[in-house]
Enzyme design. Sequence first.
Site, PDB file in Angstrom:
ATOM      1  N   GLY A  55       0.825  -1.290   0.085  1.00  0.00           N
ATOM      2  CA  GLY A  55      -0.130   0.027   0.094  1.00  0.00           C
ATOM      3  C   GLY A  55       0.902   1.403  -0.001  1.00  0.00           C
ATOM      4  CD  GLU A 110       1.292   0.569   7.117  1.00  0.00           C
ATOM      5  OE1 GLU A 110       1.015   0.848   6.005  1.00  0.00           O
ATOM      6  OE2 GLU A 110       0.872  -0.479   7.583  1.00  0.00           O
ATOM      7  CG  ASP A 111      -1.198   1.826   3.164  1.00  0.00           C
ATOM      8  OD1 ASP A 111      -1.144   1.463   4.442  1.00  0.00           O
ATOM      9  OD2 ASP A 111      -1.634   1.026   2.419  1.00  0.00           O
ATOM     10  CG  ASP A 114      -8.683   0.333   9.542  1.00  0.00           C
ATOM     11  OD1 ASP A 114      -9.525   1.282  10.259  1.00  0.00           O
ATOM     12  OD2 ASP A 114      -9.183  -0.644   8.798  1.00  0.00           O
ATOM     13  CG  PHE A 163     -12.395   0.454   2.117  1.00  0.00           C
ATOM     14  CD1 PHE A 163     -11.952  -0.407   3.090  1.00  0.00           C
ATOM     15  CD2 PHE A 163     -11.882   0.283   0.758  1.00  0.00           C
ATOM     16  CE1 PHE A 163     -10.759  -1.132   2.749  1.00  0.00           C
ATOM     17  CE2 PHE A 163     -10.940  -0.700   0.497  1.00  0.00           C
ATOM     18  CZ  PHE A 163     -10.551  -1.232   1.408  1.00  0.00           C
ATOM     19  CB  VAL A 164      -9.899   5.690   1.324  1.00  0.00           C
ATOM     20  CG1 VAL A 164     -10.771   6.659   2.035  1.00  0.00           C
ATOM     21  CG2 VAL A 164      -8.812   5.245   2.189  1.00  0.00           C
ATOM     22  CG  ASP A 170      -5.661  -3.251  -2.040  1.00  0.00           C
ATOM     23  OD1 ASP A 170      -5.198  -2.852  -0.984  1.00  0.00           O
ATOM     24  OD2 ASP A 170      -6.157  -4.527  -2.141  1.00  0.00           O
ATOM     25  NE  ARG A 176      -1.976  -2.899  -4.335  1.00  0.00           N
ATOM     26  CZ  ARG A 176      -2.115  -3.113  -3.094  1.00  0.00           C
ATOM     27  NH1 ARG A 176      -1.949  -2.233  -2.233  1.00  0.00           N
ATOM     28  NH2 ARG A 176      -2.566  -4.339  -2.337  1.00  0.00           N
TER      29      ARG A 176
HETATM   30  P1  IMP Z   1      -4.629  -1.644  10.528  1.00  0.00           P
HETATM   31  O1  IMP Z   1      -3.778  -3.027  10.908  1.00  0.00           O
HETATM   32  O2  IMP Z   1      -5.991  -2.114  10.633  1.00  0.00           O
HETATM   33  O3  IMP Z   1      -4.125  -0.449  10.919  1.00  0.00           O
HETATM   34  O4  IMP Z   1      -4.499  -1.697   8.822  1.00  0.00           O
HETATM   35  C1  IMP Z   1      -3.619  -1.272   8.310  1.00  0.00           C
HETATM   36  C2  IMP Z   1      -3.454  -1.963   6.758  1.00  0.00           C
HETATM   37  O5  IMP Z   1      -4.792  -2.133   6.211  1.00  0.00           O
HETATM   38  C3  IMP Z   1      -3.024  -0.681   5.809  1.00  0.00           C
HETATM   39  O6  IMP Z   1      -1.762  -0.476   5.731  1.00  0.00           O
HETATM   40  C4  IMP Z   1      -3.945  -0.897   4.580  1.00  0.00           C
HETATM   41  O7  IMP Z   1      -2.867  -1.695   3.660  1.00  0.00           O
HETATM   42  C5  IMP Z   1      -5.008  -1.725   4.981  1.00  0.00           C
HETATM   43  N1  IMP Z   1      -6.211  -0.485   5.085  1.00  0.00           N
HETATM   44  C6  IMP Z   1      -6.842  -0.076   6.177  1.00  0.00           C
HETATM   45  N2  IMP Z   1      -7.805   0.603   5.680  1.00  0.00           N
HETATM   46  C7  IMP Z   1      -7.709   0.672   4.571  1.00  0.00           C
HETATM   47  C8  IMP Z   1      -8.804   1.308   3.607  1.00  0.00           C
HETATM   48  O8  IMP Z   1      -9.488   2.173   3.835  1.00  0.00           O
HETATM   49  N3  IMP Z   1      -8.442   1.234   2.207  1.00  0.00           N
HETATM   50  C9  IMP Z   1      -7.352   0.392   1.727  1.00  0.00           C
HETATM   51  N4  IMP Z   1      -6.518  -0.288   2.609  1.00  0.00           N
HETATM   52  C10 IMP Z   1      -6.661  -0.208   3.913  1.00  0.00           C
HETATM   53 MG    MG Z   2      -0.467  -0.676   4.408  1.00  0.00          MG
END
Ligand code: IMP
Ligand code: MG
Length: 192
Positions: A55, A110-111, A114, A163-164, A170, A176
């Site tokens: 990402g 990081e992208d 969440d 969600f984005v 993606d 992407r």
């Molecule tokens: P976390 O572990 O829940 O914080 O999620 C982290 C990863 O989930 C990010 O690095 C993204 O790759 C993916 N992710 C979280 N939210 C989104 C979203 O809204 N769109 C796309 N990918 C997401």
């Molecule tokens: Mg990521």
Amino acid sequence: MTAPIEIPNEVEIRGDRFVPFIDAQRIQERIREIADAINRDLTGSTPIFICVLNGAFMFFADLVRRITIDCEVDFLKLSSYGEEKISSGSVKLVKDLNCEVEGRHIVLVEDIVDTGYSIDFMKKWIAKKNPATLKIVTLLHKPSSTKITHALDYVGFEIPTKFVVGYGLDYAQKARNLPAIYILDSNHDNEQ
Ligand code: IMP
Ligand code: MG
């Protein structure tokens, strides 16, 4: 003159409609501010910037090209969401770093943060390798859905729990390549 990159007005993926949310210029302006701050904060050190694949690849490329201090880059890959829009909560490492972390200044890029599970996993993983310092940069943060809180040193944009896609992010591996960030259309049934 090369033609400008095409920016679609909406994107449809698997029946879900996404609309423009953060345009390419605003992303680039924010990246410039973050890069300026990092250049200032890390002057005199030679950090290793770590791109969290997949990402963060686009954000990473735009960010590091604005880094003017001496630096190195490396790549880490975590298992993905699969085909879903909701975080599974289970994080696995798919590709480890190739660099020697001990005693180095690490900047994890990081992208999006969440739930925070991925950052939590990576912080612990890298901490075991004894870096001198570890900083976290994320382009996006969804504070309302974060379950494990870690200090985020540089955040591009705080966004709602929706969600984005685009600019590296993606949905089922699609979108992407878009040069800007799109959000799930709220007038549409399929919320996150
Ligand atoms: P976390 O572990 O829940 O914080 O999620 C982290 C990863 O989930 C990010 O690095 C993204 O790759 C993916 N992710 C979280 N939210 C989104 C979203 O809204 N769109 C796309 N990918 C997401
Ligand atoms: Mg990521």
